[in-house]
Design a protein around this motif. Structure first.
Motif, PDB file in Angstrom:
ATOM      1  N   THR A  95       0.794  -1.207   0.350  1.00 41.03           N
ATOM      2  CA  THR A  95       0.397  -0.096   0.104  1.00 41.03           C
ATOM      3  C   THR A  95       0.823   1.411   0.129  1.00 41.03           C
ATOM      4  O   THR A  95       2.191   1.206  -0.174  1.00 41.03           O
ATOM      5  CB  THR A  95      -1.075   0.198   0.644  1.00 41.03           C
ATOM      6  OG1 THR A  95      -0.291  -0.065   2.462  1.00 41.03           O
ATOM      7  CG2 THR A  95      -1.907  -1.211   1.670  1.00 41.03           C
ATOM      8  N   TRP A  96       0.605   2.014  -0.435  1.00 40.46           N
ATOM      9  CA  TRP A  96       0.990   3.417  -0.097  1.00 40.46           C
ATOM     10  C   TRP A  96       1.775   3.566   1.516  1.00 40.46           C
ATOM     11  O   TRP A  96       3.034   3.852   1.619  1.00 40.46           O
ATOM     12  CB  TRP A  96       0.694   4.945  -0.520  1.00 40.46           C
ATOM     13  CG  TRP A  96       1.090   5.900  -0.159  1.00 40.46           C
ATOM     14  CD1 TRP A  96       0.606   6.872   1.296  1.00 40.46           C
ATOM     15  CD2 TRP A  96       2.187   6.230  -0.865  1.00 40.46           C
ATOM     16  NE1 TRP A  96       2.112   7.871   1.055  1.00 40.46           N
ATOM     17  CE2 TRP A  96       3.048   7.669   0.178  1.00 40.46           C
ATOM     18  CE3 TRP A  96       3.224   5.900  -1.460  1.00 40.46           C
ATOM     19  CZ2 TRP A  96       3.788   8.290   0.043  1.00 40.46           C
ATOM     20  CZ3 TRP A  96       4.403   6.701  -1.456  1.00 40.46           C
ATOM     21  CH2 TRP A  96       4.582   7.821  -0.766  1.00 40.46           C
ATOM     22  N   ASP A  97       1.220   3.087   2.206  1.00 44.17           N
ATOM     23  CA  ASP A  97       1.456   3.585   3.893  1.00 44.17           C
ATOM     24  C   ASP A  97       2.677   2.466   4.083  1.00 44.17           C
ATOM     25  O   ASP A  97       4.080   3.086   3.988  1.00 44.17           O
ATOM     26  CB  ASP A  97       0.778   2.827   4.949  1.00 44.17           C
ATOM     27  CG  ASP A  97      -0.329   3.945   5.334  1.00 44.17           C
ATOM     28  OD1 ASP A  97      -0.653   4.793   4.658  1.00 44.17           O
ATOM     29  OD2 ASP A  97      -1.473   3.630   5.447  1.00 44.17           O
ATOM     30  N   ASP A  98       3.144   1.340   2.890  1.00 45.97           N
ATOM     31  CA  ASP A  98       4.227   0.381   3.107  1.00 45.97           C
ATOM     32  C   ASP A  98       4.912   1.357   2.243  1.00 45.97           C
ATOM     33  O   ASP A  98       6.167   1.257   2.459  1.00 45.97           O
ATOM     34  CB  ASP A  98       3.692  -0.978   2.187  1.00 45.97           C
ATOM     35  CG  ASP A  98       3.075  -1.690   3.315  1.00 45.97           C
ATOM     36  OD1 ASP A  98       2.863  -1.723   4.445  1.00 45.97           O
ATOM     37  OD2 ASP A  98       1.840  -2.637   2.607  1.00 45.97           O
ATOM     38  N   VAL A  99       4.941   1.725   0.961  1.00 45.78           N
ATOM     39  CA  VAL A  99       5.669   2.167   0.530  1.00 45.78           C
ATOM     40  C   VAL A  99       6.636   3.721   0.955  1.00 45.78           C
ATOM     41  O   VAL A  99       7.836   4.081   0.576  1.00 45.78           O
ATOM     42  CB  VAL A  99       5.790   2.483  -1.161  1.00 45.78           C
ATOM     43  CG1 VAL A  99       6.527   3.426  -2.002  1.00 45.78           C
ATOM     44  CG2 VAL A  99       5.265   1.512  -1.950  1.00 45.78           C
ATOM     45  N   GLY A 100       5.256   4.575   1.576  1.00 42.38           N
ATOM     46  CA  GLY A 100       6.405   5.547   2.515  1.00 42.38           C
ATOM     47  C   GLY A 100       6.818   5.250   3.514  1.00 42.38           C
ATOM     48  O   GLY A 100       8.570   5.341   3.193  1.00 42.38           O
ATOM     49  N   GLU A 101       7.064   4.118   3.898  1.00 38.18           N
ATOM     50  CA  GLU A 101       7.757   3.743   5.236  1.00 38.18           C
ATOM     51  C   GLU A 101       8.691   2.745   4.577  1.00 38.18           C
ATOM     52  O   GLU A 101       9.740   3.153   4.997  1.00 38.18           O
ATOM     53  CB  GLU A 101       6.833   2.458   6.448  1.00 38.18           C
ATOM     54  CG  GLU A 101       7.761   2.051   7.331  1.00 38.18           C
ATOM     55  CD  GLU A 101       6.831   2.496   7.613  1.00 38.18           C
ATOM     56  OE1 GLU A 101       7.476   1.488   9.476  1.00 38.18           O
ATOM     57  OE2 GLU A 101       6.655   3.250   8.731  1.00 38.18           O
ATOM     58  N   LYS A 102       9.360   2.187   3.865  1.00 42.08           N
ATOM     59  CA  LYS A 102       9.987   1.631   3.286  1.00 42.08           C
ATOM     60  C   LYS A 102      11.438   2.711   2.545  1.00 42.08           C
ATOM     61  O   LYS A 102      11.751   2.976   3.119  1.00 42.08           O
ATOM     62  CB  LYS A 102       9.898   0.484   2.156  1.00 42.08           C
ATOM     63  CG  LYS A 102      10.992   0.748   1.163  1.00 42.08           C
ATOM     64  CD  LYS A 102      10.536  -0.266   0.494  1.00 42.08           C
ATOM     65  CE  LYS A 102       9.628   0.064  -0.727  1.00 42.08           C
ATOM     66  NZ  LYS A 102       9.110  -0.324  -1.936  1.00 42.08           N
ATOM     67  N   LEU A 103      10.180   3.815   2.067  1.00 40.77           N
ATOM     68  CA  LEU A 103      11.274   4.938   1.735  1.00 40.77           C
ATOM     69  C   LEU A 103      11.895   5.676   3.114  1.00 40.77           C
ATOM     70  O   LEU A 103      12.902   5.776   2.836  1.00 40.77           O
ATOM     71  CB  LEU A 103      10.836   6.482   0.488  1.00 40.77           C
ATOM     72  CG  LEU A 103      10.284   4.914  -0.619  1.00 40.77           C
ATOM     73  CD1 LEU A 103       9.264   6.641  -0.946  1.00 40.77           C
ATOM     74  CD2 LEU A 103      11.508   4.951  -1.430  1.00 40.77           C
ATOM     75  N   ARG A 104      10.949   5.535   3.605  1.00 40.63           N
ATOM     76  CA  ARG A 104      11.095   6.816   4.869  1.00 40.63           C
ATOM     77  C   ARG A 104      12.345   5.530   6.042  1.00 40.63           C
ATOM     78  O   ARG A 104      14.187   6.594   5.859  1.00 40.63           O
ATOM     79  CB  ARG A 104      10.425   7.005   6.055  1.00 40.63           C
ATOM     80  CG  ARG A 104      11.200   7.553   7.404  1.00 40.63           C
ATOM     81  CD  ARG A 104       9.411   7.994   7.984  1.00 40.63           C
ATOM     82  NE  ARG A 104       8.971   6.411   8.575  1.00 40.63           N
ATOM     83  CZ  ARG A 104       9.581   5.479   9.712  1.00 40.63           C
ATOM     84  NH1 ARG A 104      10.878   6.542  10.429  1.00 40.63           N
ATOM     85  NH2 ARG A 104       8.890   5.104  10.349  1.00 40.63           N
ATOM     86  N   ILE A 105      12.829   4.419   6.172  1.00 39.41           N
ATOM     87  CA  ILE A 105      13.290   3.851   6.653  1.00 39.41           C
ATOM     88  C   ILE A 105      14.435   3.433   5.740  1.00 39.41           C
ATOM     89  O   ILE A 105      15.676   3.938   6.826  1.00 39.41           O
ATOM     90  CB  ILE A 105      12.184   2.644   7.499  1.00 39.41           C
ATOM     91  CG1 ILE A 105      11.693   2.771   8.636  1.00 39.41           C
ATOM     92  CG2 ILE A 105      13.850   1.156   7.939  1.00 39.41           C
ATOM     93  CD1 ILE A 105      10.493   1.741   9.262  1.00 39.41           C
ATOM     94  N   LEU A 106      14.683   2.545   4.964  1.00 44.06           N
ATOM     95  CA  LEU A 106      15.244   2.086   3.862  1.00 44.06           C
ATOM     96  C   LEU A 106      16.375   3.033   2.996  1.00 44.06           C
ATOM     97  O   LEU A 106      17.387   2.763   2.436  1.00 44.06           O
ATOM     98  CB  LEU A 106      14.726   1.042   2.889  1.00 44.06           C
ATOM     99  CG  LEU A 106      14.225  -0.183   4.159  1.00 44.06           C
ATOM    100  CD1 LEU A 106      13.543  -0.914   3.078  1.00 44.06           C
ATOM    101  CD2 LEU A 106      15.787  -0.680   4.927  1.00 44.06           C
ATOM    102  N   GLU A 107      15.311   4.326   2.186  1.00 43.36           N
ATOM    103  CA  GLU A 107      16.671   5.178   1.637  1.00 43.36           C
ATOM    104  C   GLU A 107      16.143   6.502   1.589  1.00 43.36           C
ATOM    105  O   GLU A 107      16.932   7.185   1.136  1.00 43.36           O
ATOM    106  CB  GLU A 107      15.310   5.095  -0.071  1.00 43.36           C
ATOM    107  CG  GLU A 107      15.215   3.652   0.031  1.00 43.36           C
ATOM    108  CD  GLU A 107      16.254   3.402  -0.594  1.00 43.36           C
ATOM    109  OE1 GLU A 107      17.154   3.906  -1.404  1.00 43.36           O
ATOM    110  OE2 GLU A 107      15.905   2.472   0.024  1.00 43.36           O
TER     111      GLU A 107
END
Length: 169
Positions: A95-107
């Protein structure tokens, strides 16, 4: 907050069977062989998003970008299942929540928004495709067939349908 992925310890794990199968295919020799100089989170995201759009069709998958004002950071393919949007990228389906979190944490990309932008404009931000998406689309079609996204893709125990005879990537 609706989530299909867990992000932790530098990894993304998918809660849906289709998300796991999609991510596994993206890590396969067949897919990475078409991207010899970069992967799907470090330059190949637009190629993968375009491949998904070619595989599923432009009426089913649309290109979206995660970015901040004045900057695009990541391309994804957005699909809809039962009227809800889901995003496909090299880490699977989320979901967007997943992608947003991934970008925040991993990128280290805090505050990213999901935006519409023409893929041609993405080149100004270093997100390009040199035609590799066609090969990737062929691999997606060979693996998953010509199917529309459906609710079973969200199931944790989704498994691929019986493979048709012939070579697989």
């Amino acid at each position: 907050m609706h989530r299909l992925q867990r992000i932790g310890r530098g990894r993304v794990s998918n809660g849906s069977g289709f998300g796991r199968a999609f991510a596994s295919l993206c890590r396969s020799d067949a897919m990475l062989g078409a991207m010899p100089d970069f992967g799907f989170m470090d330059g190949g995201c637009l190629s993968l998003a375009l491949a998904v759009r070619e595989w599923l069709g432009p009426d089913v998958a649309r290109i979206r970008f995660a970015g901040r004002p004045g900057r695009l950071d990541h391309a994804v393919a957005e699909i809809s299942i039962d009227g809800r949007p889901y995003l496909l990228d090299g880490d699977g389906m989320g979901t967007w929540d997943d992608v947003g979190e991934k970008l925040r944490i991993l990128e280290a990309c805090d505050g990213a928004l999901l935006v519409d932008e023409d893929p041609g404009v993405a080149a100004e931000h270093g997100i390009e495709d040199d035609g590799r998406h066609r090969t990737l689309a062929d691999i997606l079609t060979a693996r998953f067939g010509a199917v529309a996204p459906h609710a079973a893709w969200l199931d944790a125990d989704w498994s691929e349908p019986e493979a048709a005879p012939g070579p697989r990537p």
